[in-house]
Motif scaffolding. Structure first.
Motif, mmCIF file in Angstrom:
data_model
loop_
_atom_site.group_PDB
_atom_site.id
_atom_site.type_symbol
_atom_site.label_atom_id
_atom_site.label_comp_id
_atom_site.label_asym_id
_atom_site.label_seq_id
_atom_site.Cartn_x
_atom_site.Cartn_y
_atom_site.Cartn_z
ATOM 1 N N LEU A 58 34.552 77.115 43.933
ATOM 2 C CA LEU A 58 35.084 76.751 45.236
ATOM 3 C C LEU A 58 34.382 77.508 46.359
ATOM 4 O O LEU A 58 34.033 76.917 47.391
ATOM 5 C CB LEU A 58 36.585 77.029 45.271
ATOM 6 N N GLY A 59 34.174 78.802 46.185
ATOM 7 C CA GLY A 59 33.523 79.592 47.225
ATOM 8 C C GLY A 59 32.140 79.090 47.553
ATOM 9 O O GLY A 59 31.739 79.038 48.723
ATOM 10 N N ALA A 60 31.366 78.705 46.521
ATOM 11 C CA ALA A 60 30.012 78.203 46.752
ATOM 12 C C ALA A 60 30.040 76.858 47.471
ATOM 13 O O ALA A 60 29.223 76.595 48.366
ATOM 14 C CB ALA A 60 29.277 78.069 45.424
ATOM 15 N N VAL A 61 30.991 76.003 47.104
ATOM 16 C CA VAL A 61 31.112 74.696 47.763
ATOM 17 C C VAL A 61 31.466 74.870 49.234
ATOM 18 O O VAL A 61 30.871 74.242 50.119
ATOM 19 C CB VAL A 61 32.165 73.833 47.040
ATOM 20 N N LEU A 62 32.433 75.735 49.528
ATOM 21 C CA LEU A 62 32.820 75.967 50.920
ATOM 22 C C LEU A 62 31.686 76.617 51.709
ATOM 23 O O LEU A 62 31.507 76.314 52.897
ATOM 24 C CB LEU A 62 34.075 76.840 50.975
ATOM 25 N N PRO A 122 22.403 70.012 44.349
ATOM 26 C CA PRO A 122 21.681 70.515 45.518
ATOM 27 C C PRO A 122 22.609 71.272 46.452
ATOM 28 O O PRO A 122 23.815 71.088 46.425
ATOM 29 C CB PRO A 122 21.212 69.213 46.199
ATOM 30 N N LEU A 123 22.033 72.110 47.305
ATOM 31 C CA LEU A 123 22.791 72.713 48.378
ATOM 32 C C LEU A 123 22.996 71.683 49.472
ATOM 33 O O LEU A 123 22.166 70.791 49.663
ATOM 34 C CB LEU A 123 22.056 73.928 48.949
ATOM 35 N N LEU A 124 24.092 71.783 50.201
ATOM 36 C CA LEU A 124 24.291 70.892 51.344
ATOM 37 C C LEU A 124 23.262 71.166 52.418
ATOM 38 O O LEU A 124 22.849 70.291 53.147
ATOM 39 C CB LEU A 124 25.693 71.071 51.913
ATOM 40 N N ASN A 125 22.839 72.404 52.530
ATOM 41 C CA ASN A 125 21.828 72.790 53.512
ATOM 42 C C ASN A 125 21.150 74.052 53.000
ATOM 43 O O ASN A 125 21.804 75.063 52.793
ATOM 44 C CB ASN A 125 22.491 73.061 54.869
ATOM 45 N N PRO A 126 19.829 74.026 52.764
ATOM 46 C CA PRO A 126 19.164 75.189 52.190
ATOM 47 C C PRO A 126 18.939 76.329 53.161
ATOM 48 O O PRO A 126 18.440 77.371 52.783
ATOM 49 C CB PRO A 126 17.829 74.606 51.717
ATOM 50 N N THR A 127 19.277 76.140 54.445
ATOM 51 C CA THR A 127 19.044 77.192 55.433
ATOM 52 C C THR A 127 19.934 78.389 55.169
ATOM 53 O O THR A 127 21.143 78.239 55.020
ATOM 54 C CB THR A 127 19.332 76.664 56.850
ATOM 55 N N VAL A 173 29.799 64.713 47.309
ATOM 56 C CA VAL A 173 29.806 63.793 46.178
ATOM 57 C C VAL A 173 28.512 63.911 45.386
ATOM 58 O O VAL A 173 28.509 63.846 44.147
ATOM 59 C CB VAL A 173 30.032 62.349 46.670
ATOM 60 N N ALA A 174 27.395 64.113 46.077
ATOM 61 C CA ALA A 174 26.103 64.208 45.408
ATOM 62 C C ALA A 174 25.952 65.503 44.620
ATOM 63 O O ALA A 174 25.183 65.572 43.652
ATOM 64 C CB ALA A 174 24.975 64.108 46.441
ATOM 65 N N ALA A 175 26.688 66.541 45.013
ATOM 66 C CA ALA A 175 26.520 67.858 44.397
ATOM 67 C C ALA A 175 27.202 67.947 43.047
ATOM 68 O O ALA A 175 28.212 67.297 42.796
ATOM 69 C CB ALA A 175 27.092 68.927 45.330
ATOM 70 N N ARG A 176 26.627 68.779 42.163
ATOM 71 C CA ARG A 176 27.241 69.071 40.878
ATOM 72 C C ARG A 176 28.403 70.041 41.074
ATOM 73 O O ARG A 176 28.535 70.677 42.114
ATOM 74 C CB ARG A 176 26.206 69.675 39.921
#
Length: 447
Positions: free
Chosen positions: A161-165, A26-31, A154-157
């Motif tokens: 790195l750029g997408a995570v940040l 999932p995204l951390l925040n879909p906004t 932790v929940a995210a697949r």
């Protein structure tokens, strides 16, 4: 542990997340992320910054440093981040003496430490500084915000790195979460650098592995200021940053006292928004009568007094060749663009706690392209955050002013490893990451 937390979680408890769900990442925040465009009236002649020397002159714009194949931009696209565990803890350290500035008084650091562990076993450390007069968060709010981001990491697949940040930036947006965002970004980036076994200064460009910092004297009596100045002279500090802005006459007396014991030092004045434009110009006039010319005048007026900032910048440069820096006035790329296009200051002060890491890199890029000089500073942090900022400054090699002294003001050092300090010189000899870490059984309760 469940990946969600309550905003009422006690700030004294560890917040650790180690479980991944079976669902897709999932995204951390879909906004969607919103980018603000800068605005401002362009003057015919740009106010140029000066370099930090006793007899300043306009600097030559710093060239862009070549980026190696393992550089930060490349890794954002190529390195896949898979977070196995992440946690946030209070990071409380007493100061050696109360730290008073025009806008606040601090007796202890009450920050948030962040630890991120990748599935490879590589660990990274970050720090979210808390200074309520500047950062929007207090410690409980910063702890809760960091913990939310840790749970989502932790929940995210796994993802680049750029997408995570970017997900972290979207989950903790703007100035309201800048400090928490910076702490999480630091920990993730440090973990990646540790994973590929290179120091952060190389990751950020490799310009150098050392920086030389100034040292700060807070608002104290003239006698106390003289004692501190003599001590710092003995330790090799040539640039003293003086906190001013509460009382103009007292500020002048402090400057006189310091000059007697350290006559060959360079001065940076930091008013922390404490003066009006007229008062700021009067300080420069009175210093000129004493034969003193500061190398920099930092945030002389209130952060929202844009016209006052412009007025002081013009007067300071035209009358005395003194550069003016915007600090509290620059809380994001939009502010930076306003300062740049409006010629409101000669220098922009980069602080990770008010911009985040990605936000800081955006502002740095905008300033360099515009030929505006840069300063790097901090709130009141340990060597975790200062080590990261120091590596960034050394690697980029584009900062005219280095103000990364806050660990020297603490009564104890909870950080193991990290950079080596020899007076004002920080040497980054660690083999990977920023090298600093907290012991799992230290007084802050890591275990």
């Amino acid at each position: 542990m469940d990946a969600s937390i309550s905003s009422t979680t006690s700030s004294s408890s560890p917040l650790r997340f180690t479980q991944k769900p079976p669902n897709p990442r999932p995204l951390l925040n879909p906004t969607p992320r919103v980018t603000h465009a800068g605005a401002g009236r362009q003057r015919a002649t740009r106010l140029r910054a000066i370099s930090p020397s006793p007899t300043p002159s306009p600097p030559t714009p710093q060239p862009q440093q070549p980026m190696e194949a393992f550089g930060f931009d490349a890794l954002k696209e190529t390195f896949s981040v898979d977070v196995a565990a992440a946690e946030a803890r209070p990071l409380n350290v007493p100061l050696a003496a109360p730290f008073t500035i025009a806008s606040s008084r601090l007796e202890a650091v009450a920050n948030v430490a962040v630890r991120v562990e990748l599935s490879s076993g590589a660990v990274g450390w970050g720090e979210a500084p808390v200074l309520p007069s500047v950062t929007a968060e207090d410690q409980p709010a910063a702890l809760a915000a960091v913990a939310r981001a840790c749970a989502a990491l932790v929940a995210a697949r796994s993802a680049p790195l750029g997408a995570v940040l970017q997900d972290v930036a979207d989950a903790l947006p703007g100035h309201a979460f800048a400090s928490a965002r910076a702490g999480v970004e630091m920990a993730v980036i440090d973990a990646v650098a540790n994973s590929i076994r290179i120091p952060l200064w190389r990751l950020f460009g490799g310009a150098s592995n050392t920086v030389t910092t100034d040292i700060t004297i807070p608002i104290v009596t003239p006698n106390e200021a003289a004692q501190l100045a003599a001590k710092y002279r003995g330790q090799g500090f040539q640039t003293l940053k003086l906190k001013v802005g509460k009382n103009l006459n007292s500020d002048i007396e402090v400057l006189k006292a310091i000059r007697l014991v350290h006559p060959d030092c360079s001065f940076i004045l930091d008013a922390n928004e404490g003066y009006t434009a007229n008062q700021a110009i009067e300080v420069l006039d009175r210093l000129n009568e004493m034969g003193v010319t500061p190398v920099l005048f930092e945030q002389p007026v209130h952060r929202d007094d844009w016209e006052g900032l412009r007025e002081v910048s013009i007067a300071a440069m035209e009358k005395y060749r003194v550069a003016v820096a915007a600090d509290e006035s620059c809380r994001g790329l939009h502010d930076a663009q306003k300062i740049i296009h409006g010629n409101l200051a000669h220098v922009i002060n980069i602080k990770l706690a008010k911009l985040g890491v990605l936000g800081a890199l955006e502002v740095i890029d905008a300033a360099r392209k515009a030929g505006v000089a840069l300063m790097i500073g901090g709130m009141v942090e340990t060597r975790i955050a200062m080590g990261f900022a120091g590596h960034l400054a050394a690697g980029l090699g584009c900062f005219s002013f280095i103000d990364l002294d806050t660990p020297l003001l603490l009564s104890e050092d909870p950080v193991y490893g990290g950079y080596e300090a020899s007076g004002p010189v920080y040497k980054f000899k660690n083999a990977r990451g920023h090298g600093g870490f907290l012991h799992l059984d230290n007084n802050n309760g890591w275990k």
